[in-house]
Design a protein around this motif. Structure first.
Motif, PDB file in Angstrom:
ATOM      1  N   GLN A 148       0.805  -1.219   0.000  1.00  0.00           N
ATOM      2  CA  GLN A 148       0.000   0.000   0.000  1.00  0.00           C
ATOM      3  C   GLN A 148       0.847   1.283   0.000  1.00  0.00           C
ATOM      4  O   GLN A 148       0.325   2.388  -0.132  1.00  0.00           O
ATOM      5  CB  GLN A 148      -0.947   0.001   1.205  1.00  0.00           C
ATOM      6  N   TYR A 149       2.173   1.130   0.111  1.00  0.00           N
ATOM      7  CA  TYR A 149       3.074   2.281   0.224  1.00  0.00           C
ATOM      8  C   TYR A 149       3.314   2.928  -1.138  1.00  0.00           C
ATOM      9  O   TYR A 149       3.573   2.236  -2.125  1.00  0.00           O
ATOM     10  CB  TYR A 149       4.396   1.815   0.845  1.00  0.00           C
ATOM     11  N   LYS A 150       3.255   4.263  -1.172  1.00  0.00           N
ATOM     12  CA  LYS A 150       3.422   5.001  -2.431  1.00  0.00           C
ATOM     13  C   LYS A 150       4.850   5.482  -2.645  1.00  0.00           C
ATOM     14  O   LYS A 150       5.205   5.926  -3.735  1.00  0.00           O
ATOM     15  CB  LYS A 150       2.479   6.215  -2.455  1.00  0.00           C
ATOM     16  N   GLY A 151       5.676   5.400  -1.592  1.00  0.00           N
ATOM     17  CA  GLY A 151       7.049   5.866  -1.712  1.00  0.00           C
ATOM     18  C   GLY A 151       7.986   4.755  -2.152  1.00  0.00           C
ATOM     19  O   GLY A 151       7.577   3.746  -2.721  1.00  0.00           O
ATOM     20  N   LYS A 152       9.266   4.944  -1.860  1.00  0.00           N
ATOM     21  CA  LYS A 152      10.309   3.992  -2.255  1.00  0.00           C
ATOM     22  C   LYS A 152      10.662   3.109  -1.064  1.00  0.00           C
ATOM     23  O   LYS A 152      11.156   3.601  -0.048  1.00  0.00           O
ATOM     24  CB  LYS A 152      11.544   4.748  -2.745  1.00  0.00           C
ATOM     25  N   PHE A 153      10.416   1.808  -1.199  1.00  0.00           N
ATOM     26  CA  PHE A 153      10.758   0.888  -0.115  1.00  0.00           C
ATOM     27  C   PHE A 153      12.090   0.219  -0.425  1.00  0.00           C
ATOM     28  O   PHE A 153      12.268  -0.414  -1.468  1.00  0.00           O
ATOM     29  CB  PHE A 153       9.681  -0.182   0.074  1.00  0.00           C
ATOM     30  N   ILE A 154      13.037   0.387   0.499  1.00  0.00           N
ATOM     31  CA  ILE A 154      14.392  -0.144   0.353  1.00  0.00           C
ATOM     32  C   ILE A 154      14.559  -1.303   1.333  1.00  0.00           C
ATOM     33  O   ILE A 154      14.249  -1.174   2.519  1.00  0.00           O
ATOM     34  CB  ILE A 154      15.434   0.955   0.637  1.00  0.00           C
ATOM     35  N   PHE A 155      15.024  -2.418   0.832  1.00  0.00           N
ATOM     36  CA  PHE A 155      15.160  -3.626   1.657  1.00  0.00           C
ATOM     37  C   PHE A 155      16.640  -3.970   1.798  1.00  0.00           C
ATOM     38  O   PHE A 155      17.333  -4.219   0.801  1.00  0.00           O
ATOM     39  CB  PHE A 155      14.405  -4.769   0.994  1.00  0.00           C
ATOM     40  N   VAL A 156      17.118  -3.967   3.043  1.00  0.00           N
ATOM     41  CA  VAL A 156      18.532  -4.224   3.323  1.00  0.00           C
ATOM     42  C   VAL A 156      18.693  -5.635   3.881  1.00  0.00           C
ATOM     43  O   VAL A 156      18.074  -5.991   4.889  1.00  0.00           O
ATOM     44  CB  VAL A 156      19.098  -3.196   4.318  1.00  0.00           C
ATOM     45  N   ILE A 157      19.529  -6.419   3.227  1.00  0.00           N
ATOM     46  CA  ILE A 157      19.825  -7.786   3.660  1.00  0.00           C
ATOM     47  C   ILE A 157      21.269  -7.831   4.131  1.00  0.00           C
ATOM     48  O   ILE A 157      22.181  -7.443   3.396  1.00  0.00           O
ATOM     49  CB  ILE A 157      19.640  -8.783   2.505  1.00  0.00           C
ATOM     50  N   THR A 158      21.482  -8.272   5.360  1.00  0.00           N
ATOM     51  CA  THR A 158      22.844  -8.435   5.873  1.00  0.00           C
ATOM     52  C   THR A 158      23.207  -9.914   5.833  1.00  0.00           C
ATOM     53  O   THR A 158      22.521 -10.747   6.438  1.00  0.00           O
ATOM     54  CB  THR A 158      22.968  -7.912   7.313  1.00  0.00           C
ATOM     55  N   ILE A 159      24.265 -10.229   5.101  1.00  0.00           N
ATOM     56  CA  ILE A 159      24.733 -11.613   4.995  1.00  0.00           C
ATOM     57  C   ILE A 159      25.649 -11.913   6.184  1.00  0.00           C
ATOM     58  O   ILE A 159      26.622 -11.199   6.432  1.00  0.00           O
ATOM     59  CB  ILE A 159      25.478 -11.850   3.669  1.00  0.00           C
ATOM     60  N   ILE A 160      25.320 -12.982   6.903  1.00  0.00           N
ATOM     61  CA  ILE A 160      26.036 -13.324   8.129  1.00  0.00           C
ATOM     62  C   ILE A 160      26.518 -14.767   8.051  1.00  0.00           C
ATOM     63  O   ILE A 160      25.721 -15.689   7.810  1.00  0.00           O
ATOM     64  CB  ILE A 160      25.123 -13.141   9.358  1.00  0.00           C
ATOM     65  N   LYS A 161      27.788 -14.949   8.261  1.00  0.00           N
ATOM     66  CA  LYS A 161      28.393 -16.281   8.188  1.00  0.00           C
ATOM     67  C   LYS A 161      27.718 -17.245   9.159  1.00  0.00           C
ATOM     68  O   LYS A 161      27.555 -16.960  10.344  1.00  0.00           O
ATOM     69  CB  LYS A 161      29.887 -16.192   8.504  1.00  0.00           C
ATOM     70  N   GLY A 162      27.305 -18.387   8.630  1.00  0.00           N
ATOM     71  CA  GLY A 162      26.705 -19.414   9.464  1.00  0.00           C
ATOM     72  C   GLY A 162      25.210 -19.261   9.679  1.00  0.00           C
ATOM     73  O   GLY A 162      24.579 -20.128  10.285  1.00  0.00           O
ATOM     74  N   TYR A 163      24.645 -18.170   9.188  1.00  0.00           N
ATOM     75  CA  TYR A 163      23.217 -17.933   9.387  1.00  0.00           C
ATOM     76  C   TYR A 163      22.430 -17.814   8.083  1.00  0.00           C
ATOM     77  O   TYR A 163      21.314 -18.307   7.987  1.00  0.00           O
ATOM     78  CB  TYR A 163      22.996 -16.684  10.252  1.00  0.00           C
ATOM     79  N   ASN A 164      22.996 -17.143   7.097  1.00  0.00           N
ATOM     80  CA  ASN A 164      22.238 -16.991   5.846  1.00  0.00           C
ATOM     81  C   ASN A 164      23.137 -16.956   4.609  1.00  0.00           C
ATOM     82  O   ASN A 164      22.758 -16.395   3.580  1.00  0.00           O
ATOM     83  CB  ASN A 164      21.357 -15.727   5.891  1.00  0.00           C
ATOM     84  N   ASP A 165      24.328 -17.546   4.722  1.00  0.00           N
ATOM     85  CA  ASP A 165      25.275 -17.494   3.597  1.00  0.00           C
ATOM     86  C   ASP A 165      25.338 -18.799   2.804  1.00  0.00           C
ATOM     87  O   ASP A 165      26.094 -18.892   1.837  1.00  0.00           O
ATOM     88  CB  ASP A 165      26.667 -17.124   4.097  1.00  0.00           C
ATOM     89  N   ASP A 166      24.535 -19.814   3.173  1.00  0.00           N
ATOM     90  CA  ASP A 166      24.530 -21.068   2.430  1.00  0.00           C
ATOM     91  C   ASP A 166      23.496 -20.990   1.309  1.00  0.00           C
ATOM     92  O   ASP A 166      22.650 -20.086   1.285  1.00  0.00           O
ATOM     93  CB  ASP A 166      24.214 -22.239   3.368  1.00  0.00           C
ATOM     94  N   GLU A 167      23.534 -21.949   0.398  1.00  0.00           N
ATOM     95  CA  GLU A 167      22.659 -21.902  -0.775  1.00  0.00           C
ATOM     96  C   GLU A 167      21.180 -21.953  -0.411  1.00  0.00           C
ATOM     97  O   GLU A 167      20.353 -21.264  -1.022  1.00  0.00           O
ATOM     98  CB  GLU A 167      23.000 -23.043  -1.743  1.00  0.00           C
ATOM     99  N   GLU A 168      20.833 -22.787   0.564  1.00  0.00           N
ATOM    100  CA  GLU A 168      19.429 -22.883   0.967  1.00  0.00           C
ATOM    101  C   GLU A 168      18.923 -21.547   1.503  1.00  0.00           C
ATOM    102  O   GLU A 168      17.798 -21.118   1.201  1.00  0.00           O
ATOM    103  CB  GLU A 168      19.253 -23.976   2.021  1.00  0.00           C
ATOM    104  N   SER A 169      19.756 -20.882   2.303  1.00  0.00           N
ATOM    105  CA  SER A 169      19.366 -19.587   2.864  1.00  0.00           C
ATOM    106  C   SER A 169      19.228 -18.539   1.772  1.00  0.00           C
ATOM    107  O   SER A 169      18.323 -17.692   1.814  1.00  0.00           O
ATOM    108  CB  SER A 169      20.397 -19.130   3.900  1.00  0.00           C
ATOM    109  N   VAL A 170      20.132 -18.583   0.786  1.00  0.00           N
ATOM    110  CA  VAL A 170      20.059 -17.625  -0.318  1.00  0.00           C
ATOM    111  C   VAL A 170      18.757 -17.810  -1.100  1.00  0.00           C
ATOM    112  O   VAL A 170      18.117 -16.839  -1.510  1.00  0.00           O
ATOM    113  CB  VAL A 170      21.288 -17.751  -1.241  1.00  0.00           C
TER     114      VAL A 170
END
Length: 231
Positions: free
Chosen positions: A161-183
């Motif tokens: 519903q937002y009319k402005g610019k929504f920016i999404f920041v993803i922080t890659i963290i070793k052991g938490y979201n850097d494997d292929e499944e997490s990607v």
């Protein structure tokens, strides 16, 4: 709170950016183990009144004029929505004819009272750092009852519903979201939220970089993979 705190003016895309913190200390609905600000002694998701806000707003008025700012970025120590005068801050900036960028972790964007505030901003930043419920509870340590699924859903419903610019920041963290499944999960999250811009970051703070940082090579691989969606 007698005054806000500010970073020195910097140039971004040719614009003079004034970055402002509107909290006297850290107030947040999360207590992330890797937060550069430190622990959340004040873990809250409801608004609070702070002393000295009238004088802080007058000072902001003057600083906007003196700095010749062209964009004001509300980037606070924790969750800026906690300040019950955030609406006044935004209205003051907008009265100067300036665009407002607001950083929120994004969880509260599912609540109407905060959604309405964010809708007044030209740019809103949401973020994510882990992709499983277990890790969300373990390392981001949110207020009891929070879930990762709702976190993502709140940002997605807000952006629809937002009319402005929504920016999404993803922080890659070793052991938490850097494997292929997490990607792959991150790709799905990007599709669900459908942001206008995706920014991929990694741990750069020296206190956490050795344990939670990833190699340049892996970082570039993930950026290439995630860059195929969301932009």
């Amino acid at each position: 709170m007698n005054r806000f705190s500010y970073k020195d003016i910097y140039i971004e895309d040719g614009k003079r950016v004034l970055e402002i913190n509107i909290l006297p200390e850290k107030y947040c609905n999360f207590d992330c183990i890797f937060c550069p600000i430190g622990r959340s002694e004040n873990k809250v998701d409801t608004q609070k009144s702070f002393e000295g806000m009238d004088s802080a707003l007058r000072e902001l008025d003057k600083i906007i004029e003196i700095s010749k700012a062209e964009l004001v970025f509300i980037n606070s120590k924790g969750e800026a929505f906690v300040n019950d005068r955030i609406d006044d801050v935004i209205e003051l900036i907008k009265s100067k004819g300036l665009p407002v960028r607001l950083l929120s972790n994004g969880y509260l964007l599912g609540k109407d009272e905060y959604k309405n505030i964010a809708n007044k901003c030209d740019e809103v930043i949401g973020e994510i750092k882990v992709v499983t419920e277990e890790d969300f509870r373990k390392v981001q340590r949110p207020i009891e009852g929070y879930t990762l699924a709702e976190y993502i859903s709140n940002m997605a419903s807000f952006n629809k519903q937002y009319k402005g610019k929504f920016i999404f920041v993803i922080t890659i963290i070793k052991g938490y979201n850097d494997d292929e499944e997490s990607v792959k999960k991150l790709k799905d999250i990007i599709k669900e939220i459908s942001p206008d811009k995706v920014i991929i970051e990694r741990m750069e703070d020296e206190r956490f970089k050795k344990k939670l940082g990833i190699s340049d090579e892996r970082f570039e691989e993930i950026k290439r993979s995630l860059g195929m969606v969301g932009n």
